[in-house]
Scaffold this motif. Structure first.
Motif, PDB file in Angstrom:
ATOM      1  N   UNK A   1       0.824  -1.205   0.000  1.00 26.37           N
ATOM      2  CA  UNK A   1       0.000   0.000   0.000  1.00 26.37           C
ATOM      3  C   UNK A   1       0.867   1.267   0.000  1.00 26.37           C
ATOM      4  N   UNK A   2       0.390   2.303  -0.678  1.00 26.14           N
ATOM      5  CA  UNK A   2       1.211   3.494  -0.917  1.00 26.14           C
ATOM      6  C   UNK A   2       1.769   4.090   0.371  1.00 26.14           C
ATOM      7  N   UNK A   3       0.952   4.125   1.424  1.00 29.11           N
ATOM      8  CA  UNK A   3       1.412   4.753   2.676  1.00 29.11           C
ATOM      9  C   UNK A   3       2.566   3.941   3.282  1.00 29.11           C
TER      10      UNK A   3
ATOM     11  N   UNK B   1      -3.931   8.300   9.569  1.00 32.30           N
ATOM     12  CA  UNK B   1      -4.962   7.269   9.800  1.00 32.30           C
ATOM     13  C   UNK B   1      -5.493   7.293  11.229  1.00 32.30           C
TER      14      UNK B   1
ATOM     15  N   UNK C   1      -1.482   0.025  -6.930  1.00 32.71           N
ATOM     16  CA  UNK C   1      -0.425   0.227  -5.927  1.00 32.71           C
ATOM     17  C   UNK C   1       0.932   0.374  -6.603  1.00 32.71           C
TER      18      UNK C   1
ATOM     19  N   UNK D   1       1.081   3.719  -8.617  1.00 31.25           N
ATOM     20  CA  UNK D   1       1.144   4.914  -7.766  1.00 31.25           C
ATOM     21  C   UNK D   1       2.460   4.985  -6.993  1.00 31.25           C
TER      22      UNK D   1
ATOM     23  N   UNK E   1       0.390  11.174  -1.174  1.00 30.63           N
ATOM     24  CA  UNK E   1      -0.837  10.467  -0.786  1.00 30.63           C
ATOM     25  C   UNK E   1      -2.092  11.237  -1.177  1.00 30.63           C
TER      26      UNK E   1
ATOM     27  N   UNK F   1      -2.542  10.750  -4.820  1.00 29.11           N
ATOM     28  CA  UNK F   1      -3.011   9.393  -5.140  1.00 29.11           C
ATOM     29  C   UNK F   1      -4.513   9.263  -4.913  1.00 29.11           C
TER      30      UNK F   1
ATOM     31  N   UNK G   1     -11.963   1.025  -2.246  1.00 29.22           N
ATOM     32  CA  UNK G   1     -10.886   0.683  -3.197  1.00 29.22           C
ATOM     33  C   UNK G   1      -9.692   1.627  -3.022  1.00 29.22           C
TER      34      UNK G   1
ATOM     35  N   UNK H   1      -7.825   0.576  -0.018  1.00 25.55           N
ATOM     36  CA  UNK H   1      -7.018  -0.626  -0.270  1.00 25.55           C
ATOM     37  C   UNK H   1      -5.707  -0.286  -0.967  1.00 25.55           C
ATOM     38  N   UNK H   2      -5.796   0.616  -1.930  1.00 23.25           N
ATOM     39  CA  UNK H   2      -4.603   0.953  -2.716  1.00 23.25           C
ATOM     40  C   UNK H   2      -3.631   1.781  -1.884  1.00 23.25           C
ATOM     41  N   UNK H   3      -4.156   2.806  -1.221  1.00 24.90           N
ATOM     42  CA  UNK H   3      -3.259   3.755  -0.540  1.00 24.90           C
ATOM     43  C   UNK H   3      -2.865   3.300   0.852  1.00 24.90           C
ATOM     44  N   UNK H   4      -3.716   2.518   1.519  1.00 24.91           N
ATOM     45  CA  UNK H   4      -3.444   2.150   2.900  1.00 24.91           C
ATOM     46  C   UNK H   4      -4.015   3.163   3.879  1.00 24.91           C
ATOM     47  N   UNK H   5      -4.650   4.223   3.357  1.00 27.53           N
ATOM     48  CA  UNK H   5      -5.303   5.208   4.231  1.00 27.53           C
ATOM     49  C   UNK H   5      -6.629   4.638   4.728  1.00 27.53           C
TER      50      UNK H   5
END
Lengths: 191, 174
Positions: free
Chosen positions: A100-102, A191, B64, B67, B121, B124, B137, B140-144
């Motif tokens: 994941x990007x973060x 988060x 993912x 980005x 972020x 993204x 979604x 899921x991709x960013x983790x935020x």
């Protein structure tokens, strides 16, 4: 998936296609070649450093300055250790590009912060014994003729500038590392 | 590359090639560098798919990788304008050509310019929202967290609403 909010956006680049696997293979091969060339350059720089150190040490031995010989050899070993550390750090970088990007950003920031924050131990540190030995050899040279007090007065400023330079590099890198750690904290706060 | 991975790569190409091209063009203004970045995404994806074992949806995996490659590109690029978090931006930036007659091109250029000025972020989230992805979604991709995604999307919708005729029912984040 929702309805795209801004149709102009999704209507653009409709003709785009992925790079053909054969071309991707070629690019990966070119990337490998670049890494190989970089490794060769690093080794060449290391070998050049050793050869240069030996040549300079040989010169000092020829003119009978054996304290300088020892200092140059210690400095040469220091450069070798730095080269090894550079290679070790570069090869140790994990690239899990699918995370994941973060997490990816966090990992990148932490890796850079760790490298910058510890520059004193893996980059500057190995050069310190050689630097000190060289300074001592210079002081010793002058002190033989004019005494230690005059040696310090005459050559002390160069030593001080050298120390200030090394401390400055460490301080700048630590400052950059702290900035990166603040970025990590900002990511954690999202988060 | 295994046959499966090559099949996945081709499937990904059929579904996401335009989205990756848009992402590359959004983060890189220079057309030639954007094309290089796009190819870099393809290479990273091709390599990574050897590790794909269904841990997540193929779409999540592709986004993912793309980005993260884009974020690395921005990090490594020559320093551009200072990055400003989304919550500190009050208006869309000028794309540098306010007198253009091509309103649509200007609109896209302005959005792209906004994306280039945001931290990774935030950018993204915006790109994925523009692609029509849901909060889950994007999360899921960013983790935020979904909450963090919703906050950012709400902010960008406010910015865009004053400038473009967007249908308020579209792009609603669940």
């Amino acid at each position: 998936m929702t309805t795209p909010p801004f149709p102009n956006w999704t209507e653009s680049a409709q003709d785009a296609v992925f790079t053909e696997p054969t071309e991707v293979l070629l690019k990966a091969d070119r990337f490998d070649q670049t890494v190989r060339r970089r490794n060769i350059r690093e080794y060449a720089a290391g070998v050049s450093g050793v050869v240069l150190s030996l040549a300079i040490a040989g010169f000092f031995a020829w003119i009978g300055k054996f304290t300088h010989v020892a200092a140059v050899l210690i400095l040469g070993v220091g450069f070798l250790v730095v080269m090894r550390n550079l290679h070790h750090r570069a090869s140790r970088l994990e690239r899990l590009i699918e995370e994941p990007c973060i997490d990816h950003l966090r990992r990148q920031y932490l890796h850079q912060a760790e490298a910058l924050g510890s520059v004193g131990s893996w980059y500057i540190g190995p050069l310190v014994p050689g630097f000190l030995a060289m300074q001592l050899a210079i002081f010793w040279d002058v002190a033989q003729d004019r005494g230690w007090e005059e040696a310090l007065a005459d050559k002390g400023w160069a030593f001080a500038i050298g120390v200030a330079f090394l401390v400055g590099i460490i301080a700048l890198n630590r400052w950059a590392a702290r900035r990166l750690m603040r970025k990590v904290e900002e990511l954690d706060a999202l988060n | 590359m295994t046959q499966d991975a090559e099949t996945l790569y081709r499937q990904a190409g059929e579904r996401f090639a335009p989205a990756l091209a848009r992402l590359a063009r959004a983060v890189e203004r220079d057309a030639e560098k954007a094309r290089d970045l796009e190819q870099e995404m393809h290479c990273a994806l091709w390599t990574s798919l050897a590790r794909f074992e269904g841990q997540c949806a193929l779409k999540t995996w592709v986004y993912r990788v793309a980005h993260n490659v884009a974020a690395d590109h921005v990090t490594n690029a020559v320093r551009g304008p200072k990055k400003v978090p989304l919550e500190e931006i009050d208006a869309l930036p000028s794309a540098g050509n306010p007198e253009t007659d091509a309103a649509e091109a200007l609109a896209l250029a302005q959005v792209a310019e906004l994306i280039r000025r945001l931290p990774s972020l935030d950018a993204q989230v915006i790109v994925l929202w523009l692609e029509g992805e849901s909060a889950a979604e994007i999360s899921d991709v960013t983790g935020l967290s979904s909450g963090a995604v919703a906050t950012r999307v709400h902010r960008i919708k406010g910015l865009l609403a004053g400038h473009f005729q967007t249908d308020p029912s579209k792009g609603e984040i669940a």
